[in-house]
Every structure is written in structure tokens, then in C-alpha cells.
Design a protein around this motif. Structure first.
Motif, short mmCIF file in Angstrom:
data_model
loop_
_atom_site.label_atom_id
_atom_site.label_comp_id
_atom_site.label_asym_id
_atom_site.label_seq_id
_atom_site.Cartn_x
_atom_site.Cartn_y
_atom_site.Cartn_z
N PRO A 1 0.89 -1.01 -0.01
CA PRO A 1 -0.13 -0.41 -0.01
C PRO A 1 0.83 1.04 0.05
CG PRO A 1 -0.43 -1.41 1.71
CD PRO A 1 0.38 -2.12 1.67
N GLN A 2 0.26 2.22 -0.96
CA GLN A 2 0.97 3.61 -0.97
C GLN A 2 0.89 4.87 -0.24
OE1 GLN A 2 3.93 2.82 -3.83
NE2 GLN A 2 3.62 4.10 -3.56
N LEU A 3 1.25 5.50 0.80
CA LEU A 3 0.72 6.29 1.55
C LEU A 3 2.00 7.61 0.88
CD1 LEU A 3 -0.81 7.54 4.28
CD2 LEU A 3 1.58 6.79 5.39
N PHE A 4 1.46 8.95 -0.03
CA PHE A 4 1.46 9.32 -0.20
C PHE A 4 2.85 9.15 -1.10
CE2 PHE A 4 0.86 11.45 4.03
CZ PHE A 4 -0.33 12.27 2.92
N PHE A 5 3.89 8.95 -1.37
CA PHE A 5 4.82 8.55 -2.54
C PHE A 5 5.82 7.45 -1.63
CE2 PHE A 5 6.81 12.12 0.21
CZ PHE A 5 7.85 11.88 0.41
N TRP A 6 5.59 7.44 -0.72
CA TRP A 6 6.24 5.61 0.12
C TRP A 6 5.49 4.83 0.39
CZ3 TRP A 6 8.81 8.79 4.81
CH2 TRP A 6 10.45 9.06 4.24
N GLU A 7 6.13 3.19 -0.44
CA GLU A 7 5.14 2.48 -0.10
C GLU A 7 5.23 2.03 1.94
OE1 GLU A 7 7.18 -0.93 -1.79
OE2 GLU A 7 6.01 0.13 -3.66
N LEU A 8 4.13 0.52 1.94
CA LEU A 8 3.93 1.06 3.65
C LEU A 8 5.48 0.71 3.97
CD1 LEU A 8 1.82 0.87 6.09
CD2 LEU A 8 1.59 -1.28 5.60
N ASP A 9 5.82 -0.31 4.05
CA ASP A 9 7.60 -0.83 4.70
C ASP A 9 7.97 0.46 4.87
OD1 ASP A 9 7.84 -0.90 1.92
OD2 ASP A 9 8.51 -2.69 1.94
N GLU A 10 8.34 0.94 3.85
CA GLU A 10 9.73 2.41 3.93
C GLU A 10 8.80 3.41 4.51
OE1 GLU A 10 9.03 4.05 0.55
OE2 GLU A 10 10.42 2.11 -0.90
N VAL A 11 7.08 3.49 4.95
CA VAL A 11 6.85 4.35 6.16
C VAL A 11 7.40 4.01 7.71
CG1 VAL A 11 4.87 5.48 6.76
CG2 VAL A 11 4.85 5.63 4.57
N ILE A 12 6.90 2.44 8.02
CA ILE A 12 7.80 1.80 8.81
C ILE A 12 9.01 2.18 9.48
CG2 ILE A 12 7.68 -0.33 10.25
CD1 ILE A 12 5.54 -1.23 8.33
N VAL A 13 10.31 1.70 8.13
CA VAL A 13 11.47 2.47 8.48
C VAL A 13 11.37 3.79 9.04
CG1 VAL A 13 13.64 2.44 7.97
CG2 VAL A 13 12.20 0.38 7.31
N TYR A 14 10.89 4.86 8.47
CA TYR A 14 10.90 6.13 8.58
C TYR A 14 9.80 6.80 9.83
CZ TYR A 14 11.24 10.37 8.60
OH TYR A 14 11.40 12.44 8.61
N VAL A 15 9.20 5.86 10.55
CA VAL A 15 8.65 5.58 11.74
C VAL A 15 8.90 5.22 12.59
CG1 VAL A 15 6.76 4.80 13.15
CG2 VAL A 15 6.24 6.26 10.72
N LEU A 16 10.00 5.04 13.22
CA LEU A 16 10.56 3.91 13.88
C LEU A 16 11.89 4.83 14.13
CD1 LEU A 16 11.17 0.16 12.82
CD2 LEU A 16 9.80 1.57 15.37
N THR A 17 12.53 5.17 13.13
CA THR A 17 13.31 6.28 13.58
C THR A 17 13.06 7.43 14.28
OG1 THR A 17 13.22 7.34 10.86
CG2 THR A 17 14.48 5.60 11.58
N MET A 18 11.79 8.16 13.46
CA MET A 18 11.36 8.75 14.36
C MET A 18 11.00 8.87 16.10
SD MET A 18 8.07 11.32 13.38
CE MET A 18 6.85 9.95 13.38
N ILE A 19 10.81 7.74 16.31
CA ILE A 19 10.49 7.26 17.40
C ILE A 19 11.81 7.20 18.25
CG2 ILE A 19 9.33 4.83 18.94
CD1 ILE A 19 7.30 4.87 16.18
N VAL A 20 12.75 6.33 18.25
CA VAL A 20 14.11 6.37 17.77
C VAL A 20 13.60 8.08 18.32
CG1 VAL A 20 16.21 6.23 18.03
CG2 VAL A 20 15.21 4.61 17.66
N GLY A 21 14.08 8.60 17.91
CA GLY A 21 15.08 10.84 18.19
C GLY A 21 13.84 11.37 18.85
N ILE A 22 12.44 10.83 19.30
CA ILE A 22 11.99 11.22 19.74
C ILE A 22 11.96 10.38 21.76
CG2 ILE A 22 9.61 11.30 21.41
CD1 ILE A 22 7.88 11.03 18.92
#
Length: 92
Positions: A14-35
């Protein structure tokens, strides 16, 4: 019998804007680590770099490689019968 039109991308992520779902998951995980580490700005930049590298690697692999890796590593269960992805044969 009638012919049924099958979509070309039935197995695509599934697409979310211009990323696929697994790419969004990787980005959100790095964002959570940053928080958690209070380094959100740095981790957002690192997340873009990691997703860029991951998407380049992913294009050479099969569709849904992150899901397949999580099955293999035992993070997700395959189904009710095969809960562990490392089991290669079913014996009753």
C-alpha cells in the motif's frame, strides 16, 4: 466461465503519499528513536537517508521484503498454523 480482469499490482505494498508502507514503517521507527533520545531533528534526517538506502535495496528484492524478513526473524507470525517463520516443514 467468464474472464476476470486481474490488476497488475495485486501484490504491491500500500502507498502512503510517495512511500510504500514498509518504507513508512522504517521512517516512523527512526522518528520514535529520535523522540526517545531527544534528537528528533537528527533522526528525521537519518531516517530520510535510511529510507533512501532501504528503498534502493528493496527495488532489487521481492515485493514486501520487510514483511518477509519479519516472518523469517520471528517478529510476525505467518498464520495460525505456522506461528514461527523459521519452521520449514509441518509435522503433526
Amino acid at each position: 466461465m467468464e474472464e476476470v480482469e486481474m490488476p497488475d499490482y495485486v501484490d504491491s505494498q500500500p502507498q502512503l503519499f510517495f512511500w510504500e508502507l514498509d518504507e513508512v514503517i522504517v521512517y516512523v521507527l527512526t522518528m520514535i528513536v529520535g523522540i526517545i533520545t531527544r534528537e528528533l531533528t537528527i533522526m528525521l534526517i537519518v531516517g530520510f537517508v535510511i529510507v533512501y538506502i532501504f528503498s534502493g535495496w528493496k527495488m532489487k528484492q521481492l515485493d514486501g521484503i520487510l514483511a518477509h524478513l519479519s516472518f523469517h526473524w520471528g517478529v510476525l507470525g505467518l498464520n495460525k498454523v505456522f506461528r514461527n517463520g523459521n519452521v520449514k516443514e509441518y509435522v503433526e
